[in-house]
Design an enzyme around this catalytic site. Structure first.
Site, PDB file in Angstrom:
ATOM      1  N   HIS A 207      -8.209  -5.828   7.016  1.00  0.00           N
ATOM      2  CA  HIS A 207      -8.021  -4.817   8.062  1.00  0.00           C
ATOM      3  C   HIS A 207      -8.360  -5.398   9.433  1.00  0.00           C
ATOM      4  CE1 HIS A 207      -6.875  -0.875   9.320  1.00  0.00           C
ATOM      5  NE2 HIS A 207      -6.726  -0.533   8.068  1.00  0.00           N
TER       6      HIS A 207
ATOM      7  N   HIS B  95       0.867  -1.180   0.000  1.00  0.00           N
ATOM      8  CA  HIS B  95       0.000   0.000   0.000  1.00  0.00           C
ATOM      9  C   HIS B  95       0.906   1.232   0.000  1.00  0.00           C
ATOM     10  CE1 HIS B  95      -3.960   1.845   1.677  1.00  0.00           C
ATOM     11  NE2 HIS B  95      -3.270   2.752   1.034  1.00  0.00           N
TER      12      HIS B  95
ATOM     13  N   GLU C 231      -2.567  -1.700  -3.248  1.00  0.00           N
ATOM     14  CA  GLU C 231      -3.689  -0.913  -2.719  1.00  0.00           C
ATOM     15  C   GLU C 231      -3.324   0.561  -2.733  1.00  0.00           C
ATOM     16  OE1 GLU C 231      -4.578  -3.883   1.066  1.00  0.00           O
ATOM     17  OE2 GLU C 231      -3.795  -1.872   1.377  1.00  0.00           O
TER      18      GLU C 231
HETATM   19  N1  PXP Z   1      -6.794  -3.654   3.342  1.00  0.00           N
HETATM   20  C1  PXP Z   1      -6.538  -2.339   3.230  1.00  0.00           C
HETATM   21  C2  PXP Z   1      -7.273  -1.550   2.194  1.00  0.00           C
HETATM   22  C3  PXP Z   1      -5.591  -1.709   4.043  1.00  0.00           C
HETATM   23  O1  PXP Z   1      -5.353  -0.391   3.921  1.00  0.00           O
HETATM   24  C4  PXP Z   1      -4.883  -2.480   4.988  1.00  0.00           C
HETATM   25  C5  PXP Z   1      -3.851  -1.820   5.839  1.00  0.00           C
HETATM   26  O2  PXP Z   1      -2.846  -1.304   5.031  1.00  0.00           O
HETATM   27  C6  PXP Z   1      -5.186  -3.853   5.072  1.00  0.00           C
HETATM   28  C7  PXP Z   1      -6.136  -4.414   4.248  1.00  0.00           C
HETATM   29  C8  PXP Z   1      -4.483  -4.746   6.039  1.00  0.00           C
HETATM   30  O3  PXP Z   1      -4.817  -4.380   7.346  1.00  0.00           O
HETATM   31  P1  PXP Z   1      -3.980  -4.920   8.586  1.00  0.00           P
HETATM   32  O4  PXP Z   1      -2.611  -4.330   8.473  1.00  0.00           O
HETATM   33  O5  PXP Z   1      -4.746  -4.438   9.773  1.00  0.00           O
HETATM   34  O6  PXP Z   1      -3.955  -6.420   8.474  1.00  0.00           O
END
Ligand code: PXP
Length: 244
Positions: free
Chosen positions: A191, A44, A71
């Site tokens: 997330h 990301h 992302e």
């Molecule tokens: N999906 C998105 C769109 C995110 O921004 C993130 C965090 O960068 C994640 C998934 C993964 O989340 P986590 O780091 O809490 O596992």
């Protein structure tokens, strides 16, 4: 088919950046994570490059032989990167540049024209497009109209209510995933998924194709090692892979 595990390696880049050198080497880590069973690598990049850098994304392109998922908020620089790398999947998130972490899904009604144009541009360069969505069935139709292939369910709400009432916490996710299936959209999630809440989520969302997990997996790796952590998450997704 059990859902795929895509490991978000942003946090490894955060640790590396804390000292300015190349430890941990995130290119080596991506190779290892894939060898240990992850079916995807997620990054990301953010405009300030405080964790994954744009140059990392270019280097990762050379070594990711599973699914590469990028992302981000679709600003000009992000879209240029996507056109250069054309990863298997692009996940669009609506977060402003200075936000700590993604904190909301798209309003697919208010942003329909913007999303339509961007999604068609990305798809024309060969990537699948997933859009980050709250567990709100009303946003699914908008996602379909925008031309998305998949939705990524934003699981923060689920994760934060899982321990008090798991059944209530997952309810809207079930509705939204059903709606997505009816609309012909694939379902990803991510997330705040962790070793405690992942299995229940996967069990109750049979449409789930893929999860992207970063923060908790890297935290667990501090205790169990990265190889074990990857395998533990895979087992949580599908107990047939083994036992913890
Ligand atoms: N999906 C998105 C769109 C995110 O921004 C993130 C965090 O960068 C994640 C998934 C993964 O989340 P986590 O780091 O809490 O596992």
């Amino acid at each position: 088919m059990p859902a795929k595990l895509s490991v978000n390696i942003n946090k490894l880049a955060t640790i590396r950046n804390a000292r300015g050198g190349n430890n941990p080497d995130i290119i080596q880590a991506a190779k290892d994570i894939q060898n240990w069973g992850a079916e995807g690598i997620t990054v990301h990049p953010r405009p300030d490059e405080r964790h994954i850098r744009y140059s990392d994304v270019r280097n990762l392109k050379q070594v990711v032989n599973t699914e590469f998922n990028i992302e981000g908020y679709p600003d000009k620089r992000f879209l240029e990167l996507i056109a250069e790398i054309h990863p298997e999947q692009v996940t669009l998130v609506p977060d402003p540049p200075d936000v700590l972490t993604s904190n909301a899904g798209w309003d697919t009604i208010a942003n329909q024209t913007l999303l339509q144009d961007i999604i068609s541009e990305i798809k024309s360069s060969g990537s699948r497009v997933s859009i980050f969505l709250d567990a709100n069935p009303f946003m699914v139709e908008g996602a379909k109209k925008c031309g998305a292939d998949r939705i990524e369910l934003y699981t923060e709400q689920y994760a934060s209510h899982f321990h008090t009432d798991a059944e209530a916490a997952i309810r809207n996710y079930v509705f939204t995933a059903n709606e997505a299936e009816n609309a012909g959209l694939g379902v990803n999630a991510g997330h705040d998924l962790d070793l405690n809440n992942l299995h229940y989520f996967a069990k109750n969302i049979p449409q789930l194709l893929e999860v992207s997990i970063g923060h908790a997996l890297v935290c667990d790796a501090l205790y169990y090692g990265l190889q074990n952590a990857v395998q533990m998450y895979k087992i949580r997704l599908n107990p047939e892979f083994g036992s913890i």
